[in-house]
Design an enzyme around this catalytic site. Structure first.
Site, PDB file in Angstrom:
ATOM      1  N   ALA A 161       1.085  -0.861  -0.229  1.00  0.00           N
ATOM      2  CA  ALA A 161      -0.391   0.094   0.170  1.00  0.00           C
ATOM      3  C   ALA A 161       1.017   1.238  -0.205  1.00  0.00           C
ATOM      4  O   ALA A 161       1.027   2.012   0.756  1.00  0.00           O
ATOM      5  CB  ALA A 161      -0.685  -0.061   1.131  1.00  0.00           C
ATOM      6  N   LEU A 162       1.620   1.550  -0.370  1.00  0.00           N
ATOM      7  CA  LEU A 162       3.053   2.118  -0.589  1.00  0.00           C
ATOM      8  C   LEU A 162       2.183   3.284  -1.399  1.00  0.00           C
ATOM      9  O   LEU A 162       1.345   3.674  -2.148  1.00  0.00           O
ATOM     10  CB  LEU A 162       3.836   2.150  -2.263  1.00  0.00           C
ATOM     11  N   HIS A 220       7.260   5.855   2.141  1.00  0.00           N
ATOM     12  CA  HIS A 220       7.689   4.454   1.122  1.00  0.00           C
ATOM     13  C   HIS A 220       8.257   5.221   0.092  1.00  0.00           C
ATOM     14  O   HIS A 220      10.268   5.049  -0.225  1.00  0.00           O
ATOM     15  CB  HIS A 220       6.900   3.568   0.431  1.00  0.00           C
ATOM     16  N   ASP A 269       8.466   5.319  12.465  1.00  0.00           N
ATOM     17  CA  ASP A 269       7.660   4.493  13.062  1.00  0.00           C
ATOM     18  C   ASP A 269       9.283   4.227  13.996  1.00  0.00           C
ATOM     19  O   ASP A 269      10.020   3.810  13.545  1.00  0.00           O
ATOM     20  CB  ASP A 269       7.751   2.954  12.854  1.00  0.00           C
ATOM     21  N   LEU A 312       2.305  10.474   6.369  1.00  0.00           N
ATOM     22  CA  LEU A 312       1.360   9.710   5.402  1.00  0.00           C
ATOM     23  C   LEU A 312       1.639   7.942   6.077  1.00  0.00           C
ATOM     24  O   LEU A 312       2.476   8.016   7.119  1.00  0.00           O
ATOM     25  CB  LEU A 312       2.089   9.816   4.149  1.00  0.00           C
TER      26      LEU A 312
HETATM   27  P1  AMP Z   1       4.984  -0.139   6.719  1.00  0.00           P
HETATM   28  O1  AMP Z   1       4.753  -0.355   4.838  1.00  0.00           O
HETATM   29  O2  AMP Z   1       4.130   0.949   7.529  1.00  0.00           O
HETATM   30  O3  AMP Z   1       5.093  -1.009   7.142  1.00  0.00           O
HETATM   31  O4  AMP Z   1       6.287   0.871   6.142  1.00  0.00           O
HETATM   32  C1  AMP Z   1       7.345   0.566   5.763  1.00  0.00           C
HETATM   33  C2  AMP Z   1       8.719   1.460   6.100  1.00  0.00           C
HETATM   34  O5  AMP Z   1       7.938   2.564   5.182  1.00  0.00           O
HETATM   35  C3  AMP Z   1       8.849   1.854   7.689  1.00  0.00           C
HETATM   36  O6  AMP Z   1      10.545   1.665   8.177  1.00  0.00           O
HETATM   37  C4  AMP Z   1       8.179   3.341   8.011  1.00  0.00           C
HETATM   38  O7  AMP Z   1       8.958   3.485   8.667  1.00  0.00           O
HETATM   39  C5  AMP Z   1       8.141   3.795   6.365  1.00  0.00           C
HETATM   40  N1  AMP Z   1       6.991   5.212   6.506  1.00  0.00           N
HETATM   41  C6  AMP Z   1       5.932   4.734   6.792  1.00  0.00           C
HETATM   42  N2  AMP Z   1       5.328   6.007   6.321  1.00  0.00           N
HETATM   43  C7  AMP Z   1       5.977   6.988   6.453  1.00  0.00           C
HETATM   44  C8  AMP Z   1       6.482   7.470   6.322  1.00  0.00           C
HETATM   45  N3  AMP Z   1       5.175   8.502   7.016  1.00  0.00           N
HETATM   46  N4  AMP Z   1       7.594   8.806   6.150  1.00  0.00           N
HETATM   47  C9  AMP Z   1       8.509   7.965   5.885  1.00  0.00           C
HETATM   48  N5  AMP Z   1       8.415   6.591   5.606  1.00  0.00           N
HETATM   49  C10 AMP Z   1       7.706   5.970   6.349  1.00  0.00           C
END
Ligand code: AMP
Length: 277
Positions: A30-31, A35, A149, A183
């Site tokens: 769900a990029l 991401h 995170d 985001l």
């Molecule tokens: P997720 O798909 O939510 O597990 O996130 C994958 C990676 O993207 C993790 O390292 C998250 O911290 C990073 N990430 C998610 N949202 C953001 C954002 N708004 N800004 C920067 N990095 C993000």
């Protein structure tokens, strides 16, 4: 050309072609732009970038959103292509956990018991376990994680150091919408009204971070959250940059977790505290 692979054997064949350093961005799909920013930072330094897309069942609690978590592989692949990613690894559950759930898992230690760890038992153990497996499977030299995170990033750094994993962990600042909302793949669960209410999180952090006396920081942020009836706060915390106790002066972190409807959101910002401010 971006290669899409699903099995660990296919992944290994692609990794064998890497001319040098391997950079990895781990995601649950769900990029979004957050991401994509990780991919851009990775791509700037490394010619060979692997993006993993895997919704890890181990890090979801029994009443969490594993089943309904958005899965949008076609769009995700487009995003990875546009960012010049070399390999997308989108494994099945069996490819990551061939023998079923692993009997040996990561223990996040004391840093895993506070904040998110207190609210989501087992989450960080499941997260660290899959991160460690994916670091091995992708042969990562450097891996990028978002500050969005923040506790996750701190724990992964800790794991890499404590267990001598020989991988460089790099944090990337949070990407936000113009109006401040961080985001998140979970933002798509929000109705328009809930999205408006969710803005209180980033507003509270911004107002708090504009202050420098610890009590005033928490009071300023807390007031904004209290005034928004659509937000149920889980925690609002002021800590040091290492998530230990906040210093009297110096670099600190302000973190929030809250529910908007049934959606749980988290956010955090850096700030500087000053004694006698
Ligand atoms: P997720 O798909 O939510 O597990 O996130 C994958 C990676 O993207 C993790 O390292 C998250 O911290 C990073 N990430 C998610 N949202 C953001 C954002 N708004 N800004 C920067 N990095 C993000």
């Amino acid at each position: 050309m971006t290669a899409l692979v699903h099995t660990r054997a296919e992944l290994a064949a692609e990794l064998d072609k890497a001319p040098g350093e391997i950079a990895v961005v781990m995601t649950m799909g769900a990029l979004h732009e957050g991401h994509r920013q990780l991919m851009r930072v990775a791509r700037k330094r490394s010619a060979f970038v692997v993006v993993t897309i895997f919704v890890n069942p181990l890090q979801f609690g029994p009443n969490e959103d594993f089943e309904k978590y958005p899965r949008t592989l076609d769009d995700d692949l487009e995003a990875c292509r546009a960012e010049g990613v070399t390999v997308v690894f989108a494994p099945s559950r069996d490819d990551v956990y061939p023998g079923g759930a692993p009997s040996i898992t990561m223990n996040p230690g004391p840093l895993g018991e506070i904040l998110e760890g207190a609210s989501r038992p087992g989450h960080f153990s499941g997260m660290l376990t899959v991160v460690q497996k994916l670091l091995m499977l992708t042969r990562a030299d450097v891996a990028y994680f978002g500050e969005k995170d923040y506790q996750q990033l701190a724990l992964i750094r800790r794991m890499a150091g404590d267990l001598e994993l020989g991988v460089e962990i790099t944090g990337v600042p949070t990407v936000r919408e113009k109006d401040g909302l961080a985001l998140s793949s979970r933002n798509r669960y929000l109705s328009p009204d809930q999205r408006l209410a969710a803005l209180a999180l980033s507003r509270a952090l911004r107002e708090g971070a504009a202050q420098s006396d610890p009590e005033v920081v928490l009071a300023a942020a807390g007031k904004i959250l209290e005034e928004e009836p659509g937000v149920r706060v889980d925690y609002l915390a002021l800590t040091g940059s290492d998530l230990g106790p906040a210093p009297e002066s110096g670099d600190a972190r302000l973190l929030v977790a809250a529910r908007v409807g049934s959606t749980r959101l988290i956010d955090n910002v850096p700030l500087t505290l000053r004694k006698d401010a």
